[in-house]
Design an enzyme around this catalytic site. Structure first.
Site, PDB file in Angstrom:
ATOM      1  CE  LYS A   1     -10.908   0.647  10.764  1.00  0.00           C
ATOM      2  NZ  LYS A   1     -10.141   1.223   9.655  1.00  0.00           N
TER       3      LYS A   1
ATOM      4  CG  PHE B   1      -2.812   5.597  13.342  1.00  0.00           C
ATOM      5  CD1 PHE B   1      -1.972   5.307  14.405  1.00  0.00           C
ATOM      6  CD2 PHE B   1      -2.743   6.857  12.763  1.00  0.00           C
ATOM      7  CE1 PHE B   1      -1.085   6.250  14.894  1.00  0.00           C
ATOM      8  CE2 PHE B   1      -1.857   7.811  13.236  1.00  0.00           C
ATOM      9  CZ  PHE B   1      -1.031   7.518  14.300  1.00  0.00           C
TER      10      PHE B   1
ATOM     11  CG  ASP C   1      -6.833  -6.454  13.318  1.00  0.00           C
ATOM     12  OD1 ASP C   1      -6.027  -5.774  13.987  1.00  0.00           O
ATOM     13  OD2 ASP C   1      -7.835  -5.974  12.772  1.00  0.00           O
TER      14      ASP C   1
ATOM     15  CG  ASN D   1      -0.196  -0.096   2.500  1.00  0.00           C
ATOM     16  OD1 ASN D   1       0.553   0.812   2.840  1.00  0.00           O
ATOM     17  ND2 ASN D   1      -0.348  -1.201   3.232  1.00  0.00           N
TER      18      ASN D   1
ATOM     19  CE  LYS E   1       8.512 -12.301 -14.204  1.00  0.00           C
ATOM     20  NZ  LYS E   1       9.079 -11.930 -15.490  1.00  0.00           N
TER      21      LYS E   1
END
Ligand code: CTP
Length: 263
Positions: free
Chosen positions: A190, A176, A156, A58, A136
């Site tokens: 959350k 966060f 998590d 990300n 690959k």
């Protein structure tokens, strides 16, 4: 050396020196306010391998986590900094642990316990591919079929550490929330779902430039209320958070409450 000492030595990385100087002059956390407090910080993205040359990741730069680590160290905390492959240089810390994947980050966090405070600033990849290929992945010769990747959920880490029922649970767990829609509603949910003590919500929609950028606009959610901070440099957000932690600590010390047991 100026003091006349002579011998081999090693200078800290120039980026770290610049960062320490900048932090010192822009936001001066109260020196000594976190003396002896053991704090764990996770930071940066994780990379989840698909094959030897490709991975899922990300846009996290690791800047907010590094700024928090630097502010904590400046305030006297004993920082264990667990980082994924981030663009931002790591802050000065007592212990630095570099990891690649969410599972490695999980294991590094568990190994670092007990700590007094844990701050989960990492943008952990929620999924990894079920079967990492040893070689690959090649295109089909007739170019008809693209490979189908089966994903499975990563542990998590924040939720697991928040919900520990042993003495190993840090006294203060801070998460966060990176959101693009209904930021505060999602963050409130959350906080309940993961059961951390504090949550810092930020809007990471592309137009905010927050994810991967130098600034952040955060709201701190705790059981006693919500506090929205203006758009600030990530160092200034880190300084505010460290000031809050120092307040929390002073209050606990006043009440005679103890932290997690010593290692
Ligand atoms: N986090 C974690 N381990 C994971 C995923 C997230 O420790 N596998 C932590 C992050 O470090 C952050 C918090 O959980 O402190 C929230 O992360 P975020 O990406 O906002 O939420 P998700 O758990 O991914 O939930 P959703 O995808 O529903 O927004």
């Amino acid at each position: 050396m100026a003091c006349g000492e002579f011998g081999f030595g090693r200078m800290a990385e120039p980026e770290q020196l610049v960062q320490a100087v900048e932090t010192y002059f822009t936001n001066v956390p109260v020196a000594g306010s976190l003396d002896g407090l053991r704090v764990l910080v996770t930071s940066g993205p994780t990379h989840e391998p698909i094959d030897p040359v490709r991975y899922l990741a990300n846009r996290s730069s690791g800047r907010q986590g590094a700024a928090i680590g630097a502010a904590l160290t400046a305030a006297g905390a004993e920082v264990t900094f667990v980082t994924g492959p981030a663009e931002a240089p790591p802050p000065p810390a007592q212990r630095l642990v570099s990891v690649q994947t969410a599972r490695e980050m999980h294991d590094a966090v568990v190994a670092a316990l007990p700590v007094d405070v844990a701050i989960f600033a990492a943008a952990v990849a929620d999924w990894r591919v079920l079967t990492e290929m040893g070689g690959k992945i090649k295109k089909a010769p007739d170019m008809t079929a693209a490979p189908q990747l089966e994903l499975v959920e990563n542990p998590d880490i924040l939720a697991e550490i928040s919900q520990l029922e042993t003495d190993a649970r840090p006294s203060l767990v801070i998460g966060f929330a990176a959101e693009t829609d209904n930021v505060l509603d999602n963050a409130r949910a959350k906080l309940q779902r993961k059961r951390c003590d504090w949550l810092i919500a930020n809007d990471v929609s592309p137009e905010t430039g927050i994810m991967g950028g130098k600034e952040n606009q955060a709201t701190l959610l705790t059981s006693s209320g919500e506090e929205s901070w203006p758009r600030l440099d990530k160092d200034a957000v880190a300084a505010r958070l460290v000031a809050k932690i120092a307040e929390w600590r002073a209050l606990r010390t006043e009440k005679g409450e103890t932290y997690a047991p010593p290692r």
